[in-house]
Design an enzyme around this catalytic site. Structure first.
Site, PDB file in Angstrom:
ATOM      1  N   GLU A  59     -38.672 -70.968   7.238  1.00  0.00           N
ATOM      2  CA  GLU A  59     -39.579 -69.802   7.211  1.00  0.00           C
ATOM      3  C   GLU A  59     -40.170 -69.487   8.592  1.00  0.00           C
ATOM      4  O   GLU A  59     -40.872 -68.481   8.758  1.00  0.00           O
ATOM      5  CB  GLU A  59     -40.722 -70.050   6.218  1.00  0.00           C
ATOM      6  CG  GLU A  59     -40.321 -69.944   4.761  1.00  0.00           C
ATOM      7  CD  GLU A  59     -39.442 -71.084   4.275  1.00  0.00           C
ATOM      8  OE1 GLU A  59     -39.764 -72.246   4.571  1.00  0.00           O
ATOM      9  OE2 GLU A  59     -38.428 -70.817   3.628  1.00  0.00           O
ATOM     10  N   ALA A  81     -40.305 -79.870  11.797  1.00  0.00           N
ATOM     11  CA  ALA A  81     -39.615 -81.168  11.803  1.00  0.00           C
ATOM     12  C   ALA A  81     -38.595 -81.183  10.673  1.00  0.00           C
ATOM     13  O   ALA A  81     -38.965 -81.120   9.503  1.00  0.00           O
ATOM     14  CB  ALA A  81     -40.623 -82.299  11.633  1.00  0.00           C
ATOM     15  N   VAL A  82     -37.321 -81.243  11.048  1.00  0.00           N
ATOM     16  CA  VAL A  82     -36.248 -81.369  10.060  1.00  0.00           C
ATOM     17  C   VAL A  82     -35.702 -82.788  10.200  1.00  0.00           C
ATOM     18  O   VAL A  82     -35.300 -83.194  11.291  1.00  0.00           O
ATOM     19  CB  VAL A  82     -35.138 -80.320  10.289  1.00  0.00           C
ATOM     20  CG1 VAL A  82     -34.187 -80.319   9.099  1.00  0.00           C
ATOM     21  CG2 VAL A  82     -35.727 -78.936  10.501  1.00  0.00           C
ATOM     22  N   ILE A  83     -35.740 -83.524   9.088  1.00  0.00           N
ATOM     23  CA  ILE A  83     -35.363 -84.942   9.139  1.00  0.00           C
ATOM     24  C   ILE A  83     -34.230 -85.187   8.145  1.00  0.00           C
ATOM     25  O   ILE A  83     -34.376 -84.923   6.950  1.00  0.00           O
ATOM     26  CB  ILE A  83     -36.583 -85.833   8.840  1.00  0.00           C
ATOM     27  CG1 ILE A  83     -37.698 -85.522   9.850  1.00  0.00           C
ATOM     28  CG2 ILE A  83     -36.192 -87.309   8.898  1.00  0.00           C
ATOM     29  CD1 ILE A  83     -39.009 -86.222   9.573  1.00  0.00           C
ATOM     30  N   HIS A  89     -29.077 -80.992   2.683  1.00  0.00           N
ATOM     31  CA  HIS A  89     -28.776 -79.723   3.357  1.00  0.00           C
ATOM     32  C   HIS A  89     -29.422 -79.657   4.744  1.00  0.00           C
ATOM     33  O   HIS A  89     -29.755 -78.611   5.259  1.00  0.00           O
ATOM     34  CB  HIS A  89     -29.129 -78.515   2.489  1.00  0.00           C
ATOM     35  CG  HIS A  89     -30.580 -78.370   2.156  1.00  0.00           C
ATOM     36  ND1 HIS A  89     -31.254 -79.199   1.307  1.00  0.00           N
ATOM     37  CD2 HIS A  89     -31.485 -77.452   2.579  1.00  0.00           C
ATOM     38  CE1 HIS A  89     -32.517 -78.789   1.215  1.00  0.00           C
ATOM     39  NE2 HIS A  89     -32.682 -77.741   1.978  1.00  0.00           N
ATOM     40  N   PHE A 114     -38.595 -72.963  21.144  1.00  0.00           N
ATOM     41  CA  PHE A 114     -38.074 -73.850  20.104  1.00  0.00           C
ATOM     42  C   PHE A 114     -38.706 -75.241  20.235  1.00  0.00           C
ATOM     43  O   PHE A 114     -38.342 -76.021  21.120  1.00  0.00           O
ATOM     44  CB  PHE A 114     -36.554 -73.944  20.242  1.00  0.00           C
ATOM     45  CG  PHE A 114     -35.893 -74.678  19.121  1.00  0.00           C
ATOM     46  CD1 PHE A 114     -35.556 -74.023  17.951  1.00  0.00           C
ATOM     47  CD2 PHE A 114     -35.604 -76.029  19.218  1.00  0.00           C
ATOM     48  CE1 PHE A 114     -34.934 -74.700  16.896  1.00  0.00           C
ATOM     49  CE2 PHE A 114     -34.986 -76.714  18.180  1.00  0.00           C
ATOM     50  CZ  PHE A 114     -34.658 -76.045  17.021  1.00  0.00           C
ATOM     51  N   ARG A 128     -41.332 -88.582  18.823  1.00  0.00           N
ATOM     52  CA  ARG A 128     -41.416 -87.309  19.565  1.00  0.00           C
ATOM     53  C   ARG A 128     -42.654 -86.499  19.176  1.00  0.00           C
ATOM     54  O   ARG A 128     -42.808 -85.358  19.581  1.00  0.00           O
ATOM     55  CB  ARG A 128     -40.140 -86.493  19.306  1.00  0.00           C
ATOM     56  CG  ARG A 128     -38.933 -87.118  19.989  1.00  0.00           C
ATOM     57  CD  ARG A 128     -37.610 -86.712  19.391  1.00  0.00           C
ATOM     58  NE  ARG A 128     -36.501 -87.327  20.114  1.00  0.00           N
ATOM     59  CZ  ARG A 128     -36.108 -88.604  19.972  1.00  0.00           C
ATOM     60  NH1 ARG A 128     -36.735 -89.407  19.131  1.00  0.00           N
ATOM     61  NH2 ARG A 128     -35.111 -89.091  20.694  1.00  0.00           N
TER      62      ARG A 128
HETATM   63  N1  INI Z   1     -37.928 -77.972   5.865  1.00  0.00           N
HETATM   64  C1  INI Z   1     -38.363 -78.610   6.958  1.00  0.00           C
HETATM   65  O1  INI Z   1     -39.169 -78.053   7.705  1.00  0.00           O
HETATM   66  N2  INI Z   1     -37.930 -79.858   7.237  1.00  0.00           N
HETATM   67  C2  INI Z   1     -37.037 -80.523   6.438  1.00  0.00           C
HETATM   68  O2  INI Z   1     -36.683 -81.680   6.751  1.00  0.00           O
HETATM   69  C3  INI Z   1     -36.573 -79.861   5.287  1.00  0.00           C
HETATM   70  N3  INI Z   1     -35.674 -80.531   4.387  1.00  0.00           N
HETATM   71  O3  INI Z   1     -35.469 -81.731   4.561  1.00  0.00           O
HETATM   72  O4  INI Z   1     -35.169 -79.957   3.450  1.00  0.00           O
HETATM   73  C4  INI Z   1     -37.042 -78.560   5.002  1.00  0.00           C
HETATM   74  N4  INI Z   1     -36.627 -77.891   3.922  1.00  0.00           N
HETATM   75  C5  INI Z   1     -37.310 -76.750   3.410  1.00  0.00           C
HETATM   76  C6  INI Z   1     -36.840 -75.456   4.035  1.00  0.00           C
HETATM   77  O5  INI Z   1     -37.264 -75.358   5.375  1.00  0.00           O
HETATM   78  C7  INI Z   1     -37.426 -74.264   3.273  1.00  0.00           C
HETATM   79  O6  INI Z   1     -38.838 -74.312   3.321  1.00  0.00           O
HETATM   80  C8  INI Z   1     -36.993 -74.203   1.821  1.00  0.00           C
HETATM   81  O7  INI Z   1     -35.584 -74.324   1.738  1.00  0.00           O
HETATM   82  C9  INI Z   1     -37.418 -72.881   1.174  1.00  0.00           C
HETATM   83  O8  INI Z   1     -36.802 -71.795   1.848  1.00  0.00           O
END
Ligand code: INI
Length: 154
Positions: A59, A81-83, A89, A114, A128
């Site tokens: 978002e 933070a994407v982990i 996914h 970014f 980090r």
């Molecule tokens: N969103 C994140 O910010 N980090 C994550 O690690 C993550 N994982 O793991 O799924 C994540 N998923 C939610 C995604 O960003 C959306 O909010 C969701 O898919 C609704 O659109």
């Protein structure tokens, strides 16, 4: 004589927007703290900083685009933070956020930075977000100030 342009790391007078995702808030709140701290330590006042929370990394771009196009901000700093460990996914989320933020940055006039961690583990993310690898939020804010300064000289 070679003309060389270098950006100062100084907040100047403009306003900075920060978009920060709530997913993995334990990490992203530290990134936000780092970004705010860097802006204030480089001369910004609290009135020059606006932070907008969004649900997840996917978002971030939509809100960042709206803020960048508003004309109210000199830069937009994107934090998240994407982990991998937490999702199957991971790649899809990473792709979406990288492409989305990159597109705003390249297409628009306002530097859109970014500062989204894409990590294999929570430990890597924590490193980090204020531990031994520094703070990516702080780094993103410093980058934003430098880009505002460089673009102002062109
Ligand atoms: N969103 C994140 O910010 N980090 C994550 O690690 C993550 N994982 O793991 O799924 C994540 N998923 C939610 C995604 O960003 C959306 O909010 C969701 O898919 C609704 O659109």
């Amino acid at each position: 004589m070679i003309k060389e342009i270098k950006g100062q790391i100084s907040a100047g007078k403009g306003k900075y927007a920060i978009v920060v995702s709530r997913f993995n808030e334990f990490i992203t709140s530290k990134l936000l703290g780092g970004a705010i701290d860097a802006l204030l330590r480089h001369g910004a006042t609290e009135d020059q900083v606006c932070a907008v929370w969004v649900p997840g990394a996917c978002e971030i771009a939509q809100v960042a685009k709206k803020l960048a196009q508003s004309g109210d901000y000199v830069a937009v700093i994107c934090l998240g933070a994407v982990i991998r460990g937490q999702t199957t996914h991971y790649e899809a989320v990473c792709q979406q956020v990288v492409r989305g933020i990159g597109q705003i940055n390249y297409d628009g006039e306002v530097p859109t930075i970014f500062g989204v961690l894409t990590c294999e583990t929570l430990e890597q993310a924590a490193e980090r977000a204020g531990l031994k690898m520094g703070n990516t939020g702080s780094g993103a804010a410093v980058t934003a100030m430098e880009m505002v300064n460089v673009l102002g000289q062109l």
